[in-house]
Write a protein that holds these residues in place. Structure first.
Motif, PDB file in Angstrom:
ATOM      1  N   TRP A 108       0.840  -1.521   0.240  1.00 52.75           N
ATOM      2  CA  TRP A 108       0.150   0.580   0.081  1.00 52.75           C
ATOM      3  C   TRP A 108       0.858   1.053  -0.272  1.00 52.75           C
ATOM      4  CZ3 TRP A 108      -5.228  -0.866  -0.452  1.00 52.75           C
ATOM      5  CH2 TRP A 108      -5.792  -1.889  -0.672  1.00 52.75           C
ATOM      6  N   SER A 109       1.843   1.328  -0.641  1.00 51.93           N
ATOM      7  CA  SER A 109       3.088   2.837  -0.886  1.00 51.93           C
ATOM      8  C   SER A 109       2.219   3.841  -1.040  1.00 51.93           C
ATOM      9  CB  SER A 109       3.926   1.806  -1.897  1.00 51.93           C
ATOM     10  OG  SER A 109       3.844   2.175  -3.414  1.00 51.93           O
ATOM     11  N   ARG A 110       1.148   4.005  -1.634  1.00 51.66           N
ATOM     12  CA  ARG A 110       0.417   4.945  -2.022  1.00 51.66           C
ATOM     13  C   ARG A 110       0.172   6.271  -0.896  1.00 51.66           C
ATOM     14  NH1 ARG A 110      -2.992   3.232  -7.251  1.00 51.66           N
ATOM     15  NH2 ARG A 110      -2.077   1.453  -7.647  1.00 51.66           N
ATOM     16  N   GLN A 111      -0.033   5.075   0.207  1.00 50.08           N
ATOM     17  CA  GLN A 111      -0.643   5.930   1.172  1.00 50.08           C
ATOM     18  C   GLN A 111       0.810   6.191   1.854  1.00 50.08           C
ATOM     19  OE1 GLN A 111      -4.202   5.077   1.749  1.00 50.08           O
ATOM     20  NE2 GLN A 111      -3.992   3.876   3.739  1.00 50.08           N
ATOM     21  N   VAL A 112       1.390   6.383   1.334  1.00 49.84           N
ATOM     22  CA  VAL A 112       2.908   7.460   2.141  1.00 49.84           C
ATOM     23  C   VAL A 112       3.668   7.877   0.699  1.00 49.84           C
ATOM     24  CG1 VAL A 112       2.868   6.053   4.337  1.00 49.84           C
ATOM     25  CG2 VAL A 112       4.898   4.850   2.641  1.00 49.84           C
ATOM     26  N   ALA A 113       2.519   8.174  -0.468  1.00 51.69           N
ATOM     27  CA  ALA A 113       3.420   8.355  -1.685  1.00 51.69           C
ATOM     28  C   ALA A 113       4.916  10.077  -1.218  1.00 51.69           C
ATOM     29  CB  ALA A 113       2.263   8.882  -2.714  1.00 51.69           C
ATOM     30  N   GLU A 114       4.216  10.422  -0.288  1.00 53.78           N
ATOM     31  CA  GLU A 114       5.370  11.531  -0.631  1.00 53.78           C
ATOM     32  C   GLU A 114       6.352  11.447  -0.011  1.00 53.78           C
ATOM     33  OE1 GLU A 114       2.361  10.997   0.951  1.00 53.78           O
ATOM     34  OE2 GLU A 114       2.210  12.630   2.895  1.00 53.78           O
ATOM     35  N   ILE A 115       6.569  10.384   0.894  1.00 52.88           N
ATOM     36  CA  ILE A 115       8.070   9.625   1.289  1.00 52.88           C
ATOM     37  C   ILE A 115       8.859   8.922   1.037  1.00 52.88           C
ATOM     38  CG2 ILE A 115       7.487  11.046   3.864  1.00 52.88           C
ATOM     39  CD1 ILE A 115       7.789   7.967   4.521  1.00 52.88           C
ATOM     40  N   LEU A 116       8.094   8.182  -0.313  1.00 54.63           N
ATOM     41  CA  LEU A 116       8.458   7.161  -1.254  1.00 54.63           C
ATOM     42  C   LEU A 116      10.245   7.935  -2.369  1.00 54.63           C
ATOM     43  CD1 LEU A 116       5.698   5.590  -2.598  1.00 54.63           C
ATOM     44  CD2 LEU A 116       6.810   5.054  -0.768  1.00 54.63           C
ATOM     45  N   PRO A 117      11.508   7.185  -1.935  1.00 51.83           N
ATOM     46  CA  PRO A 117      12.412   7.536  -2.789  1.00 51.83           C
ATOM     47  C   PRO A 117      12.077   7.382  -4.322  1.00 51.83           C
ATOM     48  CG  PRO A 117      12.587   5.706  -1.339  1.00 51.83           C
ATOM     49  CD  PRO A 117      11.726   5.781  -1.288  1.00 51.83           C
ATOM     50  N   GLU A 118      12.296   7.739  -5.232  1.00 44.27           N
ATOM     51  CA  GLU A 118      12.181   8.155  -6.632  1.00 44.27           C
ATOM     52  C   GLU A 118      12.976   6.872  -7.200  1.00 44.27           C
ATOM     53  OE1 GLU A 118      13.634  11.809  -8.939  1.00 44.27           O
ATOM     54  OE2 GLU A 118      12.156  12.943  -7.027  1.00 44.27           O
ATOM     55  N   THR A 119      13.662   6.319  -7.199  1.00 45.88           N
ATOM     56  CA  THR A 119      14.393   5.096  -7.322  1.00 45.88           C
ATOM     57  C   THR A 119      13.408   3.993  -6.978  1.00 45.88           C
ATOM     58  OG1 THR A 119      15.833   4.730  -4.844  1.00 45.88           O
ATOM     59  CG2 THR A 119      16.584   5.939  -7.266  1.00 45.88           C
ATOM     60  N   ALA A 120      12.529   4.388  -5.989  1.00 46.69           N
ATOM     61  CA  ALA A 120      11.940   2.915  -5.808  1.00 46.69           C
ATOM     62  C   ALA A 120      11.600   2.098  -7.348  1.00 46.69           C
ATOM     63  CB  ALA A 120      10.571   3.048  -4.894  1.00 46.69           C
ATOM     64  N   VAL A 121      11.049   0.385  -6.487  1.00 41.24           N
ATOM     65  CA  VAL A 121      10.831   0.013  -7.832  1.00 41.24           C
ATOM     66  C   VAL A 121       9.470  -0.149  -7.863  1.00 41.24           C
ATOM     67  CG1 VAL A 121      10.653  -2.183  -8.593  1.00 41.24           C
ATOM     68  CG2 VAL A 121      13.269  -1.853  -8.014  1.00 41.24           C
ATOM     69  N   ARG A 122       8.531  -0.277  -8.715  1.00 44.96           N
ATOM     70  CA  ARG A 122       7.349  -0.311  -8.480  1.00 44.96           C
ATOM     71  C   ARG A 122       6.353  -1.160  -8.877  1.00 44.96           C
ATOM     72  NH1 ARG A 122       6.052   5.301  -6.315  1.00 44.96           N
ATOM     73  NH2 ARG A 122       8.277   6.275  -6.479  1.00 44.96           N
ATOM     74  N   VAL A 123       6.015  -1.892  -8.663  1.00 46.71           N
ATOM     75  CA  VAL A 123       4.711  -3.024  -8.277  1.00 46.71           C
ATOM     76  C   VAL A 123       3.211  -2.847  -8.565  1.00 46.71           C
ATOM     77  CG1 VAL A 123       4.759  -5.328  -8.319  1.00 46.71           C
ATOM     78  CG2 VAL A 123       7.197  -4.557  -7.459  1.00 46.71           C
ATOM     79  N   PHE A 124       2.919  -3.272  -9.624  1.00 40.38           N
ATOM     80  CA  PHE A 124       1.571  -3.588  -9.213  1.00 40.38           C
ATOM     81  C   PHE A 124       0.648  -4.527  -9.524  1.00 40.38           C
ATOM     82  CE2 PHE A 124       3.353   0.800 -11.128  1.00 40.38           C
ATOM     83  CZ  PHE A 124       2.097   2.044  -9.660  1.00 40.38           C
ATOM     84  N   ILE A 125      -0.011  -4.946  -8.687  1.00 42.15           N
ATOM     85  CA  ILE A 125      -0.684  -6.674  -8.783  1.00 42.15           C
ATOM     86  C   ILE A 125      -2.183  -5.757  -9.449  1.00 42.15           C
ATOM     87  CG2 ILE A 125      -1.125  -8.688  -8.291  1.00 42.15           C
ATOM     88  CD1 ILE A 125       0.872  -8.157  -6.500  1.00 42.15           C
ATOM     89  N   GLU A 126      -2.595  -6.252 -10.626  1.00 41.18           N
ATOM     90  CA  GLU A 126      -4.724  -6.391 -10.967  1.00 41.18           C
ATOM     91  C   GLU A 126      -4.588  -7.750 -11.054  1.00 41.18           C
ATOM     92  OE1 GLU A 126      -4.160  -2.351 -14.079  1.00 41.18           O
ATOM     93  OE2 GLU A 126      -2.408  -4.034 -13.639  1.00 41.18           O
ATOM     94  N   LYS A 127      -6.366  -7.506 -10.679  1.00 40.59           N
ATOM     95  CA  LYS A 127      -6.998  -8.711 -11.274  1.00 40.59           C
ATOM     96  C   LYS A 127      -7.711  -8.593 -12.395  1.00 40.59           C
ATOM     97  CE  LYS A 127      -8.262 -10.883  -6.596  1.00 40.59           C
ATOM     98  NZ  LYS A 127      -9.300 -10.100  -5.407  1.00 40.59           N
ATOM     99  N   ASP A 128      -8.468  -9.541 -13.248  1.00 46.29           N
ATOM    100  CA  ASP A 128      -9.135  -9.131 -14.176  1.00 46.29           C
ATOM    101  C   ASP A 128     -10.263 -10.136 -14.626  1.00 46.29           C
ATOM    102  OD1 ASP A 128      -9.736  -8.803 -17.110  1.00 46.29           O
ATOM    103  OD2 ASP A 128      -8.128  -8.530 -18.117  1.00 46.29           O
ATOM    104  N   VAL A 129     -11.549 -10.088 -13.602  1.00 51.27           N
ATOM    105  CA  VAL A 129     -12.623 -10.929 -13.608  1.00 51.27           C
ATOM    106  C   VAL A 129     -12.412 -11.503 -15.111  1.00 51.27           C
ATOM    107  CG1 VAL A 129     -12.888 -10.482 -11.785  1.00 51.27           C
ATOM    108  CG2 VAL A 129     -13.797  -9.293 -13.984  1.00 51.27           C
TER     109      VAL A 129
END
Ligand code: ADP
Ligand code: MG
Length: 143
Positions: A108-129
């Protein structure tokens, strides 16, 4: 770079986490986002195994931060779903984790978006029913 993976079972998501955990290096921050029950913790469990962490990894929802020190690198596993304010992150000393010698995983990194380093790796997981109950699309963005 953006890579997109598709998994058809929890085991496959675990395996992707495992592969990324094996390649993880000191000082990296991984942001893990997606709806409740999408597989962030399954991914985190594979990731921890890839770091040779033997301890069981669970969702740290009620503690914000769980530390695992028995692997190849320290793992700082955050779940900030219930965080009220980023000040709570300061109280638990997140900077020592983000900018230290271990690896961070933040559910849930979006909850703390303002403190995330710019270099962070972003992983998004989605469903597709339409593609089935166990289908997940996993997008991994690195700089
Ligand atoms: P989150 O941490 O995102 O809230 P969890 O990892 O705790 O989610 O739970 C994911 C749930 O979805 C588990 O019950 C798992 O068995 C199920 N699941 C079904 N298919 C998949 C898949 N392809 N990848 C990951 N989890 C899956
Ligand atoms: Mg979780």
């Amino acid at each position: 770079m953006t890579e997109i993976w598709e998994t058809a079972s929890p085991r496959e998501t675990w395996q992707l986490g495992y592969e990324l955990g094996k390649r993880a290096s000191a000082g990296q921050v991984y942001c893990l986002d997606g709806d409740l029950g999408v597989g962030k913790t399954v991914f985190a469990q594979g990731f921890a195994a890839g770091l040779d962490i033997a301890e069981p990894v669970n969702s740290p929802t009620f503690t914000i931060l769980q530390q695992y020190m028995d692997g190849r690198l320290p793992l700082y596993h955050f779940d900030v779903y219930r965080i009220g304010d980023v000040e709570e992150m300061e109280e638990i000393g997140y900077e020592d984790c983000f900018y230290g010698e271990g690896v961070c995983l933040i559910e849930w990194s979006r909850q703390v978006a303002e403190i995330l380093p710019e270099t962070a790796v972003r992983v998004f997981i989605e469903k597709d029913v339409e593609k089935g109950f166990d289908y997940r699309r996993i997008t991994v963005e690195t700089e």
